[in-house]
Design an enzyme around this catalytic site. Sequence first.
Site, PDB file in Angstrom:
ATOM      1  N   SER A 196      47.460  28.386  31.135  1.00 48.18           N
ATOM      2  CA  SER A 196      47.946  28.108  29.784  1.00 48.18           C
ATOM      3  C   SER A 196      48.465  26.679  29.775  1.00 48.18           C
ATOM      4  O   SER A 196      49.377  26.348  30.531  1.00 48.18           O
ATOM      5  CB  SER A 196      49.072  29.070  29.424  1.00 48.18           C
ATOM      6  OG  SER A 196      48.625  30.389  29.557  1.00 48.18           O
ATOM      7  N   CYS A 209      54.271  35.507  26.581  1.00 50.66           N
ATOM      8  CA  CYS A 209      53.342  34.936  27.563  1.00 50.66           C
ATOM      9  C   CYS A 209      53.776  35.265  28.980  1.00 50.66           C
ATOM     10  O   CYS A 209      54.969  35.241  29.299  1.00 50.66           O
ATOM     11  CB  CYS A 209      53.255  33.412  27.386  1.00 50.66           C
ATOM     12  SG  CYS A 209      52.132  32.662  28.575  1.00 50.66           S
ATOM     13  N   TRP A 266      48.396  37.666  31.409  1.00 47.39           N
ATOM     14  CA  TRP A 266      47.397  37.800  32.464  1.00 47.39           C
ATOM     15  C   TRP A 266      47.889  38.668  33.594  1.00 47.39           C
ATOM     16  O   TRP A 266      49.047  39.013  33.634  1.00 47.39           O
ATOM     17  CB  TRP A 266      47.007  36.404  32.992  1.00 47.39           C
ATOM     18  CG  TRP A 266      48.154  35.606  33.503  1.00 47.39           C
ATOM     19  CD1 TRP A 266      48.706  35.679  34.765  1.00 47.39           C
ATOM     20  CD2 TRP A 266      48.906  34.596  32.797  1.00 47.39           C
ATOM     21  NE1 TRP A 266      49.730  34.791  34.878  1.00 47.39           N
ATOM     22  CE2 TRP A 266      49.891  34.114  33.700  1.00 47.39           C
ATOM     23  CE3 TRP A 266      48.858  34.067  31.521  1.00 47.39           C
ATOM     24  CZ2 TRP A 266      50.817  33.122  33.344  1.00 47.39           C
ATOM     25  CZ3 TRP A 266      49.767  33.090  31.182  1.00 47.39           C
ATOM     26  CH2 TRP A 266      50.739  32.617  32.070  1.00 47.39           C
TER      27      TRP A 266
HETATM   28  P1  FAD Z   1      43.314  34.438  43.612  1.00 44.15           P
HETATM   29  O1  FAD Z   1      42.717  34.076  44.900  1.00 44.15           O
HETATM   30  O2  FAD Z   1      42.450  34.504  42.432  1.00 44.15           O
HETATM   31  O3  FAD Z   1      44.093  35.835  43.765  1.00 44.15           O
HETATM   32  C1  FAD Z   1      44.705  36.401  42.630  1.00 44.15           C
HETATM   33  C2  FAD Z   1      45.024  37.848  42.877  1.00 44.15           C
HETATM   34  O4  FAD Z   1      43.838  38.599  43.079  1.00 44.15           O
HETATM   35  C3  FAD Z   1      45.850  38.120  44.107  1.00 44.15           C
HETATM   36  O5  FAD Z   1      47.207  37.973  43.853  1.00 44.15           O
HETATM   37  C4  FAD Z   1      45.478  39.522  44.438  1.00 44.15           C
HETATM   38  O6  FAD Z   1      46.208  40.413  43.644  1.00 44.15           O
HETATM   39  C5  FAD Z   1      44.034  39.594  44.046  1.00 44.15           C
HETATM   40  N1  FAD Z   1      43.196  39.327  45.223  1.00 44.15           N
HETATM   41  C6  FAD Z   1      42.575  38.176  45.531  1.00 44.15           C
HETATM   42  N2  FAD Z   1      41.878  38.300  46.689  1.00 44.15           N
HETATM   43  C7  FAD Z   1      42.087  39.547  47.108  1.00 44.15           C
HETATM   44  C8  FAD Z   1      41.637  40.298  48.237  1.00 44.15           C
HETATM   45  N3  FAD Z   1      40.835  39.773  49.177  1.00 44.15           N
HETATM   46  N4  FAD Z   1      42.019  41.579  48.340  1.00 44.15           N
HETATM   47  C9  FAD Z   1      42.805  42.133  47.400  1.00 44.15           C
HETATM   48  N5  FAD Z   1      43.267  41.479  46.332  1.00 44.15           N
HETATM   49  C10 FAD Z   1      42.920  40.214  46.178  1.00 44.15           C
HETATM   50  N6  FAD Z   1      48.892  31.315  36.213  1.00 44.15           N
HETATM   51  C11 FAD Z   1      49.887  30.415  36.267  1.00 44.15           C
HETATM   52  O7  FAD Z   1      50.492  30.215  37.326  1.00 44.15           O
HETATM   53  N7  FAD Z   1      50.254  29.664  35.165  1.00 44.15           N
HETATM   54  C12 FAD Z   1      49.629  29.833  33.980  1.00 44.15           C
HETATM   55  O8  FAD Z   1      49.975  29.159  33.012  1.00 44.15           O
HETATM   56  C13 FAD Z   1      48.565  30.790  33.885  1.00 44.15           C
HETATM   57  N8  FAD Z   1      47.918  30.994  32.721  1.00 44.15           N
HETATM   58  C14 FAD Z   1      46.901  31.894  32.672  1.00 44.15           C
HETATM   59  C15 FAD Z   1      46.236  32.100  31.456  1.00 44.15           C
HETATM   60  C16 FAD Z   1      45.191  32.995  31.385  1.00 44.15           C
HETATM   61  C17 FAD Z   1      44.465  33.201  30.073  1.00 44.15           C
HETATM   62  C18 FAD Z   1      44.803  33.717  32.547  1.00 44.15           C
HETATM   63  C19 FAD Z   1      43.670  34.697  32.490  1.00 44.15           C
HETATM   64  C20 FAD Z   1      45.467  33.538  33.731  1.00 44.15           C
HETATM   65  C21 FAD Z   1      46.517  32.630  33.818  1.00 44.15           C
HETATM   66  N9  FAD Z   1      47.175  32.421  35.022  1.00 44.15           N
HETATM   67  C22 FAD Z   1      48.209  31.507  35.066  1.00 44.15           C
HETATM   68  C23 FAD Z   1      46.742  33.070  36.278  1.00 44.15           C
HETATM   69  C24 FAD Z   1      45.718  32.160  36.996  1.00 44.15           C
HETATM   70  O9  FAD Z   1      44.516  32.099  36.248  1.00 44.15           O
HETATM   71  C25 FAD Z   1      45.332  32.660  38.395  1.00 44.15           C
HETATM   72  O10 FAD Z   1      44.969  33.998  38.318  1.00 44.15           O
HETATM   73  C26 FAD Z   1      46.425  32.526  39.398  1.00 44.15           C
HETATM   74  O11 FAD Z   1      46.851  31.188  39.480  1.00 44.15           O
HETATM   75  C27 FAD Z   1      45.971  32.969  40.788  1.00 44.15           C
HETATM   76  O12 FAD Z   1      44.833  32.243  41.160  1.00 44.15           O
HETATM   77  P2  FAD Z   1      44.467  32.004  42.679  1.00 44.15           P
HETATM   78  O13 FAD Z   1      43.065  31.542  42.751  1.00 44.15           O
HETATM   79  O14 FAD Z   1      45.491  31.180  43.347  1.00 44.15           O
HETATM   80  O15 FAD Z   1      44.566  33.475  43.289  1.00 44.15           O
END
Ligand code: FAD
Length: 690
Positions: free
Chosen positions: A450, A643, A690
């Site tokens: 966001s 949010c 989210w």
């Molecule tokens: P990822 O690697 O994608 O992991 C995320 C989660 O998936 C983990 O915590 C776990 O629960 C699961 N997961 C991943 N891998 C595994 C595995 N091997 N086994 C089991 N479970 C697993 N985030 C913010 O910090 N700020 C924002 O403003 C924000 N805005 C958003 C707005 C929208 C519309 C949406 C959809 C999401 C938003 N998010 C925001 C969340 C953001 O998009 C990400 O999901 C978040 O930052 C995590 O991403 P990542 O790639 O670091 O984690």
Amino acid sequence: AELDTLDIVVLAAILLGTVAYFTKGKLWGITKDPYASSFANANGVKAGKTRNIVEKLEESGKNCIIFYGSQTGTAEDYASRLAKEGKSRFGLETMVADLEDYDYDNLDEIPSDKIVMFVLATYGEGEPTDNAVDFYEFIYNDDVSFSSGNEPALGNLNYVAFGLGNNTYEHYNSMVRNVDKALQKLGASRIGQAGEGDDGAGTMEEDFLAWKDPMWKALQEKMGLEEREAVYEPVFGVVERDGFTKDSPEVYLGEPNKMHLDGSPKGPFNAHNPYIAPIAKSYELFSVKDRNCLHMEVDISGSNLTYQTGDHIAVWPTNPGAEVDRFMNVFDLAHKRDDVISVKALEPTAKVPFPTPTTYDAIVRYHMEICAPVSRQFLATLAAFAPDEEAKSEMTKLGGDKEYFHSKVNIYHFNIARVLETVGKGKKWSNVPFSALIEGVTKLQPRYYSISSSSLEQPKMVSITAVVEQQYLPGREDPFRGVATNYLLALKEKQNGEPNPAPFGQTYEIMGPRNKYTGIHVPVHVRHSNFKLPSDPTKPIIMIGPGTGVAPFRGFIRERKRQAEHGEEVGKSILFFGCRKESEDFMYADEWKEAKAVLGDKLEIVLAFSRDGPKKVYVQHRLKERAKEVNELLEKKAYFYVCGDAANMAREVNTVLGQILAEQRGIPETKAEEVVKNMRAANQYQEDVW
Ligand code: FAD
């Protein structure tokens, strides 16, 4: 032998240069490289392809089409899995199709010996995914009409439906429910149940598995299909391209499409074509050692990207080096990681999910979600390629036994390479065809954030507020780390003078393919949202944004501050913000003070710290304490925004608001819930969760 034939075809096609050739009756438009996939057409322009689904089925000899409506790739992935299973178990001639790529007014002409499957995700407030908007508007419409004028219109259509939803949202799985309803109304026959997967309960994968077995059974009976011994048939052919090295200019090393490869990326920038944006600055928002929250300013001034306060920015991550290496090692690819290969769909309807020629390293690093949760079905598929009998039976057990899988894999958040390292006791899984990995590991997805800046204040600078994802899981030594946020953390470290940023030992190829991201760049695109300030700035607003849920509200408040500085009258703004401790994760504290200095009484920040006192206080509690004022503001048509965390917070806030209205207005709770629903319908209550 298969590859040899393919090799000859490749050579022939290269010699022929721009001449097109035919595969199973389908025309492949060939430009420079016969393997240049649709990625060359970065903006999804697929010239010369038919949008006529009946024609498509006929010309490709298919009898089962699986449409997907997908936002984050899961629905697309499930669609591919259904296609694969339909083919290998029942000999169906399956094809997967993006809903966006076809017209629907001749759905009535699909013969009754064909099967149409719908895998439909519901997005946000019960909305269709971007690629399913047109289909949804077409089918869920009282005036829908078809080409032939049959009665009932879809009397010939046999379909199967599965939905992906999240029960924490009010309109749970409304896409599949409404499409199912519409199809039934038009006289179509559904086979099996309309399945519903629940991301909110974390059971999506299991819901899918539990739905599909009875569905296949029903389908088998209805269509008279014979089940056969499932044989693995690769969907993709891999050809070693001896004439190239990784330094050849034609070779994709992680560039998302042809324009990026040629060094002339240009807009429109979108989900097929990221803008490689400079990060102007980045810093840490928390003042505690073991948790990180990043603030980043992404400069979009070099692009034609625009945004509005409240929109989302998508970040295209890169996998961590340590996990790329682990994957390479376990599948015995390390020794050839830089070899150049072309990948070609062996099926005319399959799409290679990345541009080629490329290298194994580039595919794994930039295009595969190698850290994602492992699917049980994929483990079952890989059992056939296990390095020994013991590993094979363990894989079969993991694949077949839900509880066992949960206790061994799921609870530790292990990724595929980790599971195979353990199951194979360190042996390499050299027998796994690379095609099986392309099919079984999903496409690396952009992550959405966001936007936390105001477009009025800084139209060409987008800010991100992201908490770095890490989880300590009992029984697992190293913490689980999220892909995108740890990549962003590495970028932040690099920008702030860390010479070899490797947060927690995770190295990243920060410079990007061919060092194209040198100087701290990140690939992004912008996604427009409906989460918007009232167009009338004098309207009061109530914002509930604990943790990173505060992101868009930073933008909202900065926007109103800016308006006030320019002499505009602005309405009252109340922000309910919550975090653990004032001294640790109270972000943007100074900024709120600056905004207050300008906005005075027009701005109020209400704080809830969950770990600062003897009692846990959350934003919902503070909201309730302000019941009277909240109700008064809503009577003045204040907009109400929520949010952040969808699973608990957003739902509780919804409940609390109902209670507030019931109590303040002296109406029954059911009536108050109705009022909240109406607020949502009228956009007076908006969620970005989210
Ligand atoms: P990822 O690697 O994608 O992991 C995320 C989660 O998936 C983990 O915590 C776990 O629960 C699961 N997961 C991943 N891998 C595994 C595995 N091997 N086994 C089991 N479970 C697993 N985030 C913010 O910090 N700020 C924002 O403003 C924000 N805005 C958003 C707005 C929208 C519309 C949406 C959809 C999401 C938003 N998010 C925001 C969340 C953001 O998009 C990400 O999901 C978040 O930052 C995590 O991403 P990542 O790639 O670091 O984690």
